[in-house]
Design a protein around this motif. Sequence first.
Motif, PDB file in Angstrom:
ATOM      1  N   ALA A  45       3.251  29.706  17.637  1.00  0.00           N
ATOM      2  CA  ALA A  45       3.747  28.382  18.014  1.00  0.00           C
ATOM      3  C   ALA A  45       5.046  28.563  18.807  1.00  0.00           C
ATOM      4  N   PRO A  46       5.343  27.644  19.741  1.00  0.00           N
ATOM      5  CA  PRO A  46       6.556  27.803  20.550  1.00  0.00           C
ATOM      6  C   PRO A  46       7.836  27.838  19.708  1.00  0.00           C
ATOM      7  N   PHE A  77       9.608  25.128  16.934  1.00  0.00           N
ATOM      8  CA  PHE A  77       8.516  24.216  16.526  1.00  0.00           C
ATOM      9  C   PHE A  77       8.890  23.426  15.264  1.00  0.00           C
ATOM     10  N   LYS A  80       2.287  26.891  11.062  1.00  0.00           N
ATOM     11  CA  LYS A  80       2.457  26.483  12.463  1.00  0.00           C
ATOM     12  C   LYS A  80       1.607  27.348  13.409  1.00  0.00           C
ATOM     13  N   TYR A 100      -1.318  25.807  15.655  1.00  0.00           N
ATOM     14  CA  TYR A 100      -1.133  25.898  17.112  1.00  0.00           C
ATOM     15  C   TYR A 100      -2.269  26.692  17.749  1.00  0.00           C
ATOM     16  N   ALA A 110      -1.060  24.451  27.053  1.00  0.00           N
ATOM     17  CA  ALA A 110      -0.039  24.781  26.047  1.00  0.00           C
ATOM     18  C   ALA A 110       0.820  23.575  25.673  1.00  0.00           C
ATOM     19  N   GLU A 111       1.141  22.746  26.669  1.00  0.00           N
ATOM     20  CA  GLU A 111       2.009  21.585  26.384  1.00  0.00           C
ATOM     21  C   GLU A 111       1.277  20.576  25.490  1.00  0.00           C
ATOM     22  N   ASN A 113       1.052  21.951  22.002  1.00  0.00           N
ATOM     23  CA  ASN A 113       2.316  21.811  21.263  1.00  0.00           C
ATOM     24  C   ASN A 113       2.462  20.382  20.714  1.00  0.00           C
ATOM     25  N   ASP A 114       2.195  19.391  21.570  1.00  0.00           N
ATOM     26  CA  ASP A 114       2.300  17.984  21.128  1.00  0.00           C
ATOM     27  C   ASP A 114       1.323  17.696  19.995  1.00  0.00           C
ATOM     28  N   GLN A 117       2.297  19.374  16.694  1.00  0.00           N
ATOM     29  CA  GLN A 117       3.398  18.638  16.028  1.00  0.00           C
ATOM     30  C   GLN A 117       2.853  17.377  15.353  1.00  0.00           C
TER      31      GLN A 117
END
Lengths: 188, 189
Positions: A60-61, A64, B28, B32, B42-43, B46-47, B50
Amino acid sequence: MDCKKAENLIMKYMDGELSPEDAQLLNDHIKLCEKCREEFFVFDAMMQNAAEVSKEVIRAPEGFEKAVMSKIHTEEEKQYAYSRNDRLRMICISIILCFFAIGYFLIKNKEALIAKLYEYPAFAQYLNEVVPFSQNIQSYENSALNAVEGVFSYADRLLSVSGMFLLAFIVIGVCVYGVLRFRGNRHR
Amino acid sequence: MVKTDYDLVQGAMDGNEADFEELVKRYKNLVYSVVLRMVTDAEDANDIAQEVFIKVYRNLSKYSPEYKFSTWIIRIATNTVIDFRRKKKQEFVSIDEMETELPDSATPESTYVNTEAKSELMDAINSLPDMYKIPIVLFHLEGLSYQEISSVLGVSMSKIKNRIYRGRKLLKEAIESKKEGGSFGLQKG
């Protein structure tokens, strides 16, 4: 073995559930059948590529957790503000309902209340001042007072009919207030 | 002593933020990874990831310890991906426009062949409808068993097996048609 069975064995192979006997059967078949052999190689290559892809570690970035926790905080604040506004609204509704309830009680029992208040000298004196005054007004403004009386008697009838509804509104109001208060506490 | 997932869920429900943060740390990468393999961008991943954790936070009381926490969270992740796709209009992109990241190791040629094959597979997977794509990703890329996928998706094992078999055939057709016809338009997730 026919091609249909060979296809099922290829699927078992991809599931990682091919027994040594079945593996031998499949091997014998694809040696002879070009179509199934090609199919096997395509699926096998797919499997190998999938295995390669699955080995890649995806992380994960950065930041996060912080991003998630910050979103949760924002949401909680909104939720809290919302529940606070809800509580305020419910307090106002409850107060109005209480006024209605008190008004209803006073109108319904006005004769008995006045009689009771006459027992206390201080109130009796006050009532003696007020009642003649109202009688005085009545003599001059008879028609107006009749109208007012009409409204009161109508309200009285209405309230006695809808007394139960009023009580139900109060109970519902209190319950909603209680639920919102509980929700507010839980989200804090 | 290390807290179990269920301990952390209980702690988070009692308002202990550190416990929920620990759950996010633990899962996570899994979330992910699952999401990224289903949506590729990837964007977006990520959203969505979350959002998955926010849904988890809101629904902690619904978690039952009879299931593995990972199974439960993957179920939420797949549902969130499906919702996301419903909301977003599907875009068409050419394979030529897709970017691939090359790792530092390996020779340029072998890396090119390897990356191209993997990219081809991922493109083919992403061209599948969700019905096939999700079980394929969970089985072949995330290593879940049929039983686990069945509980994640709430679908019987036999249906999952059929979807994976059918999905594999569709993948093979997509890869073969790519080889025969060169670049082809894909539906990006």
